[in-house]
Design an enzyme around this catalytic site. Sequence first.
Site, PDB file in Angstrom:
ATOM      1  N   GLU A 250       0.839  -1.201   0.000  1.00  0.00           N
ATOM      2  CA  GLU A 250       0.000   0.000   0.000  1.00  0.00           C
ATOM      3  C   GLU A 250       0.872   1.249   0.000  1.00  0.00           C
ATOM      4  O   GLU A 250       1.807   1.334   0.808  1.00  0.00           O
ATOM      5  CB  GLU A 250      -0.930  -0.009   1.219  1.00  0.00           C
ATOM      6  CG  GLU A 250      -1.897  -1.185   1.199  1.00  0.00           C
ATOM      7  CD  GLU A 250      -2.795  -1.251   2.426  1.00  0.00           C
ATOM      8  OE1 GLU A 250      -2.699  -0.370   3.308  1.00  0.00           O
ATOM      9  OE2 GLU A 250      -3.604  -2.192   2.519  1.00  0.00           O
ATOM     10  N   HIS A 269      -7.824   1.386   1.770  1.00  0.00           N
ATOM     11  CA  HIS A 269      -7.630   1.170   3.213  1.00  0.00           C
ATOM     12  C   HIS A 269      -8.287   2.307   4.007  1.00  0.00           C
ATOM     13  O   HIS A 269      -7.688   2.872   4.936  1.00  0.00           O
ATOM     14  CB  HIS A 269      -6.140   1.062   3.570  1.00  0.00           C
ATOM     15  CG  HIS A 269      -5.903   0.195   4.775  1.00  0.00           C
ATOM     16  ND1 HIS A 269      -4.828  -0.633   4.913  1.00  0.00           N
ATOM     17  CD2 HIS A 269      -6.638   0.026   5.916  1.00  0.00           C
ATOM     18  CE1 HIS A 269      -4.882  -1.269   6.069  1.00  0.00           C
ATOM     19  NE2 HIS A 269      -5.978  -0.884   6.695  1.00  0.00           N
TER      20      HIS A 269
END
Length: 304
Positions: A250, A269
């Site tokens: 990420e 997220h």
Amino acid sequence: MQERFALRNTGIRSFEVRTLDELKARIGEAHVLSVSGFWRNEFVEQAQQLAFIQSISAGTDQYSREILGAAGIRVASAQGVNERAVAEHAIGLVLAVARKLPMAFANQAAHKWRGLISEIAQREDELGGKTLVIVGMGRIGSRLAQLAKAFDMRVIGVKRDPARGGGAADLTVPQSQLLEVLPQADFVALTCPLNPSTQDLIDAKAFAAMKPTAVLVNVARGKVVNEPALIEAMRSGAIAAAALDCVWDEPLPPASPLWDLPNVFITPHSAGETQKYEDNVIDLLLENLQRLGRGETQLKNGFV
């Protein structure tokens, strides 16, 4: 966090950093650190004054208990501050897939009015009567079970210790029985922590156990799912779709195949990110600072 903390008028001097390099350069000044993804265990060597870390996230896999414990640095998670938000996001992802909302948005962007669908299997679906398997029946999983029951779903909980109760779940089984219950699932939601027993928990065997119409929802941690196996399952049609709030790396790299798979829906997220999040974490931070100030050994959500 800094802006919201300043509004509390605590009298505690504070500063913020916005990059990893800034944190590395200034961590030696800090007695208390509120952090999540920026934490690196090697920072302990430079953090000579650091006494306490209040994690901004519920996840704790980035913190070495051994290294921090040896340095005498206490750590507490933000477990519970986002349980409602993450559970609501998870049920939102379930609804988005069932009601084909990503497709509707794409059609809107293309100024396309989709006609009624004659092929029944391609239509939007209802949640009532569907089975949701929730892997991880902590605070988030338990809240998700309540929401799912409000939609008349059948809920099977997968929990490390089923004897401690499964809340709103119709049935609760140990993690060792995951492959036995996956064939019943219309939706599989991951709400468990990342640890050695859950890393790669959803692998090729798990996808093979799921029915081809099933949907995977991940609001846990990316590495709970074996990503190459996930990509293969999406490409082969082993399951119908995946809704992912977390991935291995990420931000998700531009070259990742996940971006372009038509049966994958991605959120960045953001499941726990709400307008109240910072204030919820600050409440927890101040509670733990008060406990430390009183010389108490037990912190709220303390794990080091």
